[in-house]
Design an enzyme around this catalytic site. Structure first.
Site, PDB file in Angstrom:
ATOM      1  N   ASP A 161       0.845  -1.197   0.000  1.00 47.08           N
ATOM      2  CA  ASP A 161       0.000   0.000   0.000  1.00 47.08           C
ATOM      3  C   ASP A 161       0.876   1.242   0.000  1.00 47.08           C
ATOM      4  OD1 ASP A 161       0.812  -0.752   2.631  1.00 47.08           O
ATOM      5  OD2 ASP A 161      -0.602   0.691   3.464  1.00 47.08           O
ATOM      6  N   GLU A 178       0.024  -1.107   5.678  1.00 41.47           N
ATOM      7  CA  GLU A 178       1.117  -0.581   6.504  1.00 41.47           C
ATOM      8  C   GLU A 178       0.962   0.905   6.766  1.00 41.47           C
ATOM      9  OE1 GLU A 178       4.970   0.935   7.841  1.00 41.47           O
ATOM     10  OE2 GLU A 178       3.922   1.545   6.031  1.00 41.47           O
TER      11      GLU A 178
END
Ligand SMILES: [Zn+2]
Ligand SMILES: [Zn+2]
Ligand SMILES: [Zn+2]
Ligand SMILES: [Zn+2]
Lengths: 478, 478
Positions: B102, B167
């Protein structure tokens, strides 16, 4: 005009409540948010909608182009201003009516109980963005005119209209139109009186007429520490952060009780005379009801009625509005903002001049900045507009007071307001005539906030009030 | 494995630069922004994209469901975590590799010079959101594995993969997956070493290996004065404004030089030993280049190199991030916010425990709030994660250092970082093994900021570095 005209009009109004609601519903359904260019077409649509309505009651109308505004470096066309006139009888008085067709932004997710752009009636209240600010009052004028037609009477006055769609965004382009174009063209030549319905009663039950407004001096306080935003893990501990400098400066402006800390800021405020002081005692204002409306924990000045009124109307106040460039989203953003702009404003009062207030603020901020000793870059700029007051003993005010008493069976309070409506001063300058603020809505209407509403009673009695006001001004000697 | 394997691999890598760029372009084009549910489908797409790539190099893969997150009271499905494994040779060492798929949000209008989700090469730099954080490094592992296949050699180690897609949004669901599911299932049983490539060189030329991270203690400081936002004209001067209370509290936290003002906050910080102090002198770090990268006016600590490194790595820092609920838009919004939430965080260090730091902050804020004497409502809450350090003399670190020297012809700095990667601690706990941070990108890559980039050189030499690291760990005694 026979004495039975007004009673006939009042009856006509009571018989047409449904159509008044329907028209307000239509107007609210157009999301004419002026601050967001996404809605610019809706603003234009709103102006055209109103143009048609004015034409339907016989007014001649005109859309005036007021040029462009610059947003993010792009030129964006402003919505046109709607100009109108109805009647040219030299024996009649002429009133210039101002209103605005744009609204504040609103999203249901902001905390509205129903869709903001769908007018909804609940408990005798009409909820919707713009219901009270300012679509309801603007339609009030339309309905009042229509009611004269409905009972077969001619209007007791000539009317001129100025309806803009950028009021909530600084009325861009309007001053130039009024002063540099309409005035030289003679638009204001016949005007005897100016009336604006774009404010509110003090409380929720007693009507008022407004003869004073505070001005505003709005500040942009910018601090920059780095070119970009920085990751606080990587850079935290190695830079002089702009946010801590800005927060420091913003903390120097006002104390917890609202006292402004800027040197000499109160010096030019008009002294309180014994005469003026007396006025506050008789005004209908319930601090506890006011507190409950906004659900504040405790009001300033220990909730003292007269002190509260004076600090709304005749003393300056300073508010910290927010910070541009910093994290504002929900969640745990770990940014060190590179450049931040603190926003605050001072509501200024007679006899504070904007230039003088700006200089005091600039000097104070620069002094505090020097004391801080930060290596970052700081700058401050301002936008200001003067306070306004009229003489409430003027015949125009007396006429409006008679009209109000006829509708509400009580003498209106002669009030002032804490907010600013800059066009008031412009219209006073452009026309050279007495300007009067005639509110339709109540003090708890929550303009600019979530769940804005207009009481059905204020809407309907307001239409009658406007009709009676036209009647009373018609009787004033020409 | 013959000694000529690595030179062959390096040649293979140099011959495949175009395909490495192409694959990074594909990955960057998927806007896998985890903080905005608008992009949740792109996150899922990104995970599946990577799953296919791992399968193509022969790994067995699995998508693990990690449940839901709550956003605005709604349950939203989290993207799955990609688990994989490649090789089961009992004679080989096994490395667990972590990375994230991400990215931070990015809009061209934030100040990017090109579309953030279109990888663009300019001046030997690959610009794009996620290029360096963390898609480039994740692909680096893939390319390194592929290079072994390309030259017909088997991998010198077994690999396990944990690639998540949350994350940048607190790794929601990951800790539970690692500790409560994968660990009991035996996922970590064979793991000998853990390697994470999700950080950066200190500067722009010298490689480093990282053995320490600061933790974070993030605070939400809420002050409420009224139920709704209020119009500053109407209410200014009559309420105790939440903003001035919040600004006051935020101004009590840190001084202009970054010294934290919270009582006893420095008390438990690990004392600086003479030994540790020596380390900083030899580290390659150019304060002036660092200052220029971020275009700061002046660095903290008078730009002293050792002081700067210590305040990034081993001393806590406090940053003020912003205010939720206040005006944040461009322009002159005249609101008095009813409820505001100040955001700030402390980067915590050995031996500060999160619970202890939170208590110090809470006590301090409550004391300052009592001193303020405001009638408004204040509350504070926190989210925290511990700091992390490893022993840089461990054979795992020595292996990584040999690999680095082979690629860059210089001994890497043994460095720490100011940021937090909470999964580091979780993987240390879950595996019980030595964890190493092996950065691919350079210190000026601007992760989380506008114009994030990965130098083409760091990308390509990084692929070689990862291949050499696998080779060196393969040689460590089992
Ligand atoms: Zn208005
Ligand atoms: Zn308004
Ligand atoms: Zn990362
Ligand atoms: Zn990141």
């Amino acid at each position: 005009m026979p004495d039975k005209t007004l009673p006939q009009i009042f009856k006509f109004v009571d018989q047409n409540v449904d159509s008044y609601k329907q028209l307000l519903k239509e107007a609210v359904a157009i999301p004419s948010v002026s601050s967001d260019i996404k809605y610019r077409e809706d603003c234009v649509r709103m102006v055209n909608w109103m143009k048609n309505k004015l034409q339907e009651v016989g007014a001649t109308t005109e859309l005036r182009d007021v040029g462009f505004q610059t947003i993010d470096g792009k030129e964006v066309k402003l919505p046109p201003v709607l100009i109108g006139s109805l009647g040219k009888d030299a024996k009649k008085n002429t009133i210039c009516i101002y209103g605005h067709l744009d609204v504040q932004p609103a999203l249901k997710s902001d905390g509205w109980n129903s869709e903001p752009f769908e007018l909804q009636e609940r408990d005798g209240k009409l909820f919707g963005r713009g219901a009270t600010d300012d679509k309801g009052p603007v339609l009030g004028w339309l309905h009042a005119i229509n009611a004269y037609k409905g009972v077969g009477e001619e209007l007791p006055v000539n009317l001129k209209f100025v309806f803009e769609c950028m009021e909530e965004s600084g009325s861009e382009g309007l001053d130039e139109l009024l002063i540099e174009q309409l005035k030289p063209e003679g638009f204001f030549k016949d005007v005897d009186y100016v009336c604006i319905s774009d404010n509110y009663w003090l409380g929720t039950t007693k009507p008022c007429i407004t003869y004073g407004l505070r001005g505003i001096s709005y500040y942009f306080l910018e601090v920059e520490c780095a070119k970009n935003d920085l990751h606080s893990g990587v850079y935290g501990g190695t830079v002089h952060e702009a946010m801590s400098d800005l927060i420091y400066l913003m903390d120097q402006l006002v104390d917890k009780d609202g006292k402004i800390l800027i040197t000499d800021i109160y010096k030019s405020v008009a002294p309180l005379t014994e005469n003026e002081k007396q006025l506050y005692a008789s005004i209908d204002f319930d601090p506890e009801a006011y507190r409950r409306t906004i659900n504040a924990y405790k009001l300033a000045h220990n909730g003292d009625k007269e002190q509260l009124l004076m600090h709304r109307w005749r003393y300056p106040s300073l508010s910290l509005h927010g910070i541009e460039g910093a994290a504002f989203q929900p969640g745990a953003k770990t940014v060190i903002p590179g450049k931040v702009i603190g926003k605050f404003s001072i509501r200024i009062v007679p006899n504070q001049e904007p230039e003088e207030v700006e200089k005091l603020v600039f000097d104070y901020i620069h002094k505090k900045w020097a004391e801080r000793g930060s290596p970052n870059k700081m700058s401050i700029s301002a936008q200001s507009g003067r306070a306004w007051t009229e003489n409430p003993d003027h015949p125009h005010y007396q006429a409006a007071a008679r009209a109000t008493k006829l509708i509400y069976q009580t003498d209106p309070d002669m009030s002032r307001e804490g907010g600013s409506i800059p066009v008031t001063i412009t219209l006073q300058e452009a026309s050279g005539r007495n300007v009067l603020l005639l509110p339709m809505g109540a003090g708890d209407d929550m303009a600019h906030s979530q769940n804005e509403k207009l009481n059905l009673r204020n809407y309907i009695e307001g239409i009658k009030l406007f009709a009676a006001y036209l009647y009373e001004v018609g009787k004033l000697s020409k």
